[in-house]
Design a protein around this motif. Structure first.
Motif, PDB file in Angstrom:
ATOM      1  N   HIS A  31     -11.203  83.137 -37.382  1.00  0.00           N
ATOM      2  CA  HIS A  31     -10.263  82.544 -38.335  1.00  0.00           C
ATOM      3  C   HIS A  31      -8.830  82.823 -37.914  1.00  0.00           C
ATOM      4  O   HIS A  31      -8.579  83.675 -37.058  1.00  0.00           O
ATOM      5  N   HIS A  76      -9.279  72.591 -42.613  1.00  0.00           N
ATOM      6  CA  HIS A  76      -9.590  73.925 -42.079  1.00  0.00           C
ATOM      7  C   HIS A  76      -9.427  75.060 -43.085  1.00  0.00           C
ATOM      8  O   HIS A  76      -9.763  76.199 -42.793  1.00  0.00           O
ATOM      9  N   VAL A  78      -9.795  77.873 -45.719  1.00  0.00           N
ATOM     10  CA  VAL A  78     -10.869  78.658 -46.319  1.00  0.00           C
ATOM     11  C   VAL A  78     -10.412  79.184 -47.678  1.00  0.00           C
ATOM     12  O   VAL A  78     -11.065  78.960 -48.692  1.00  0.00           O
ATOM     13  N   GLU A 104     -10.185  78.193 -40.777  1.00  0.00           N
ATOM     14  CA  GLU A 104     -11.137  78.285 -39.672  1.00  0.00           C
ATOM     15  C   GLU A 104     -10.453  77.835 -38.397  1.00  0.00           C
ATOM     16  O   GLU A 104      -9.752  76.825 -38.378  1.00  0.00           O
ATOM     17  N   LYS A 105     -10.670  78.596 -37.335  1.00  0.00           N
ATOM     18  CA  LYS A 105     -10.117  78.187 -36.046  1.00  0.00           C
ATOM     19  C   LYS A 105     -10.793  76.900 -35.610  1.00  0.00           C
ATOM     20  O   LYS A 105     -11.998  76.747 -35.748  1.00  0.00           O
TER      21      LYS A 105
END
Ligand SMILES: Nc1ncnc2c1ncn2[C@@H]1O[C@H](COP(=O)(O)OP(=O)(O)O)[C@@H](O)[C@H]1O
Ligand SMILES: [Mg+2]
Length: 300
Positions: A31, A76, A78, A104-105
């Motif tokens: 992350h 992306h 979270v 999130e990466k």
């Protein structure tokens, strides 16, 4: 929360991945922690002052759009509740409350996905020179800041630090990403922009143009990443007073620009310090953007 400004973060517990003009990004392994500071830039230079609440506003506007638009695009984000995320030191979570999100990466795609609903900035320059934007021909005689008949997708390259992004036409994007992905990104960008601008306009804000970034997740699915539809990634204009035929006032940065123009700064670093009054009024504008767009009161 207080009106103190946060200009820079220097947490040692977690590796800093990148310091942008405004945001500090930390690497949490799978992350990222994206911290919106109160830094502000004008004419591409970061100013010495921070703008109270700007970081919270930016972070929470992105969060608002990710949530509001999740039916039309995967994103992306979270959480913005940092204390919920295991492994983040408690003092960091407390200091950054309201101004950071865990994401999130993804694998970032090497294009900036710009959508323009109005003729302004580099789009206006290109139209004056070529009669088109991003290779898309436009009718002659359009005025600066005119509303386009329909929004245009005008991608650009994601340039390295210090180099300016360069507009590219859609066929160059197809060469970089393949036809299927390029078409998917164009369609999603236009849909997200149209949905967001309709909502913003009801609240008195024109989003003249905006820049999205996309990435691929571990399943190679498309995700909206980075920030979304903030005043930093977009041109926000007040609907009230909109008048094509010249540049429009910026909803958020007008006091800063007016001041910098009034003192004839040469736009080269270092930038001058803003007077307290300019800082205060600019901060109020950012809070107003947040409250108008979301219909919520900014907690501070
Ligand atoms: N989910 C993500 N996964 C990987 N990289 C991301 C993600 N979200 C944003 N990024 C990257 O983080 C960086 C943010 O940098 P930014 O603060 O905009 O500074 P600048 O663009 O001025 O260098 C960008 O390179 C962007 O592509
Ligand atoms: Mg960026």
């Amino acid at each position: 929360m207080s009106a103190e400004v946060l200009l820079l973060t220097e947490f040692k517990e977690i590796p800093l991945l990148h310091r942008g003009k405004v945001r500090d990004i930390y690497d949490l392994g799978t992350h990222l922690l994206i911290v919106a500071t109160d830094r502000i830039s004008a004419f591409d230079v970061v100013l010495p002052n921070g703008i109270p609440h700007k970081g919270q506003v930016l972070n929470q506007i992105s969060a608002h759009w990710f949530t509001t638009l999740r039916e039309i695009v995967d994103h992306h984000m979270v959480t913005t509740q940092l204390e919920d995320f295991p492994g983040l030191p408690q003092d960091m979570a407390a200091t950054l409350s309201g101004r950071a999100m865990i994401v999130e990466k993804a694998k970032p795609l090497p294009v900036e996905c710009i959508v323009r609903g109005y003729l302004s900035g580099s789009g206006w320059n290109e139209y004056q020179e070529m009669g088109s934007i991003s290779g898309i021909p436009l009718p002659p005689g359009l005025k600066e800041s005119a509303k386009l008949e329909r929004p245009l997708f005008t991608p650009s390259t994601k340039a390295e630090v210090g180099v300016h992004d360069e507009n590219i036409d859609f066929s160059s994007m197809v060469q970089k990403l393949g036809k299927k992905l390029a078409e998917e990104i164009r369609a999603v960008s236009l849909r997200v922009y149209e949905q967001a601008t309709a909502l913003a306009e009801k609240r008195g804000i024109l989003i003249a143009d905006t820049k999205f970034e996309f990435g691929l997740d571990e399943n190679n699915s498309l995700r909206l990443i980075d920030e979304a539809l903030t005043p930093d990634s977009s041109r926000f204009w007040p609907l009230d007073g909109y008048a094509p035929g010249g540049p429009q006032k910026s909803f958020d940065k007008q006091f800063v620009r007016d001041y910098l123009v009034s003192i004839h700064w040469d736009k080269k670093p270092p930038a001058p310090t803003l007077p307290e009054e300019v800082v205060r009024r600019t901060s109020e504008k950012y809070v107003e953007v947040y409250e108008r767009l979301t219909g919520k009161v900014l907690e501070r």
